[in-house]
Design an enzyme around this catalytic site. Sequence first.
Site, PDB file in Angstrom:
ATOM      1  N   ASP A 119       0.779  -1.226   0.000  1.00  0.00           N
ATOM      2  CA  ASP A 119       0.000   0.000   0.000  1.00  0.00           C
ATOM      3  C   ASP A 119       0.816   1.283   0.000  1.00  0.00           C
ATOM      4  OD1 ASP A 119      -2.802  -0.818  -0.029  1.00  0.00           O
ATOM      5  OD2 ASP A 119      -2.377  -1.770   1.884  1.00  0.00           O
ATOM      6  N   ASP A 183      -7.381  -3.527  -5.173  1.00  0.00           N
ATOM      7  CA  ASP A 183      -6.858  -2.266  -4.642  1.00  0.00           C
ATOM      8  C   ASP A 183      -5.448  -1.973  -5.159  1.00  0.00           C
ATOM      9  OD1 ASP A 183      -8.499  -3.939  -2.967  1.00  0.00           O
ATOM     10  OD2 ASP A 183      -8.340  -2.499  -1.330  1.00  0.00           O
ATOM     11  N   THR A 243     -12.689 -13.189  -1.614  1.00  0.00           N
ATOM     12  CA  THR A 243     -12.854 -11.831  -1.114  1.00  0.00           C
ATOM     13  C   THR A 243     -12.275 -11.745   0.278  1.00  0.00           C
ATOM     14  OG1 THR A 243     -14.397  -9.977  -0.903  1.00  0.00           O
ATOM     15  CG2 THR A 243     -15.126 -12.102   0.002  1.00  0.00           C
ATOM     16  N   ARG A 255     -16.351  -0.943  -3.238  1.00  0.00           N
ATOM     17  CA  ARG A 255     -15.118  -0.167  -3.371  1.00  0.00           C
ATOM     18  C   ARG A 255     -14.140  -0.841  -4.323  1.00  0.00           C
ATOM     19  NH1 ARG A 255     -14.477   0.822   1.544  1.00  0.00           N
ATOM     20  NH2 ARG A 255     -12.675  -0.444   2.104  1.00  0.00           N
ATOM     21  N   SER A 371     -14.580  -2.637   6.494  1.00  0.00           N
ATOM     22  CA  SER A 371     -14.689  -4.071   6.216  1.00  0.00           C
ATOM     23  C   SER A 371     -15.754  -4.690   7.106  1.00  0.00           C
ATOM     24  CB  SER A 371     -13.347  -4.772   6.437  1.00  0.00           C
ATOM     25  OG  SER A 371     -13.464  -6.157   6.165  1.00  0.00           O
TER      26      SER A 371
END
Length: 406
Positions: A119, A183, A243, A255, A371
């Site tokens: 990230d 993401d 998922t 999202r 979440s």
Amino acid sequence: MKNLLLVASTTFVSLGFVFHSCNTEIKKADIIADNVENAVKQYTIQTDIIEKSGEILNPRTINTKGEIQYIPTDDWCSGFFPGSMWYLYALTNDTKWEKLAEKYTEDLDSIQYLTWHHDVGFMIGSSYLNGYLLGKKEYKNVIVQTAKALSTRFRPTAGVIQSWNVDRGWQSQRGWECPVIIDNMMNLELLFEATTLSGDSTFYNIAVAHANTTLKNHFRKDNSCCHVVDYDLSNGEVRKKQTAQGYADESVWARGQAWAIYGYTVCYRYTHDTRYLEQAQKVYNFIFNNPKLPSDLIPYWDYDAPNIPNEPRDASAAAVTASALYELSTYLSDKKYKETADKIVENLSTPAYRAEIGTNGNFILMHSVGSIPHGQEIDVPLNYADYYFLECLLRKSRLEKGKSIR
């Protein structure tokens, strides 16, 4: 790794009245100014609290008591708060925000060497890259070094950047070998920019390889995307499609669709590969032709959540999508992309989603979801919802003045 904070579910209020709200009377020509004024007031309260503490604190959300939750520098959301201040500086030209943005951005200096999760594109892209684009050319080396750190997670056999380490936290219980989440498409901008800044094509090539593999394996026939694809490191084959934050493995996490449309729009910006542009259009068609999308265009947290319409909305997904659409509109002649983005921004600007000054932990937007499967951050403000909402305002402003969005 997304170190999500534990927040219990709160009661969700139906938003069906949104089009009848008195705030929809705000003239469209004034919507940017109105939102900027609101954001400045909220973030002034937010930053005043932090500055008076004598510490550098990074707000992410609120807990069930309404208390602001602060995060460490290695949290995946750590770049969004300084990024929001860069956007406030761009929107106001007030050097107060420039100075604060510099202070909170430079607190993330160590992230350029972080290699244990993917990230860093969010973290450094939102902070240092925005600062660089707004004149802080000395941030170049941090951006390039971060791209080097991210590149250590590239797995050539599979052709992907591995998202999570499988020996940490709850990920270790999933049986994954090389998990890649949708993401991860949001990290590619950092790699493309690093090639532009350094001249090293390695970063560009990794970004393209990842985008191509994701294009091949993450999307279903209806052009929705799954959240997690796990790869076999020995041969690059797909092991599982699952998922982590959506309702079910075969459901459509809201999202995730936003990350997809944004990520492929960015990929088209740097490559001009029409496959990426076409994929962004396909995701748009899936989202906005979906019968489960509410009329105000703010999606439920998952399009297949079992209790629609009594499910939480996700304002963060709406803000990310709208921002992507402003850019997408610059590549396509069809006016629907900007018109859709404008409609989302107008609806996020109503009392149904935009908090009153001094409430909501001093965040701008309400009603986002982190979440639900983890029982974390349900129907709360999130710093990335604010960040992408401010990005929407800046992009809308620039577009309507005939300027480039960046």
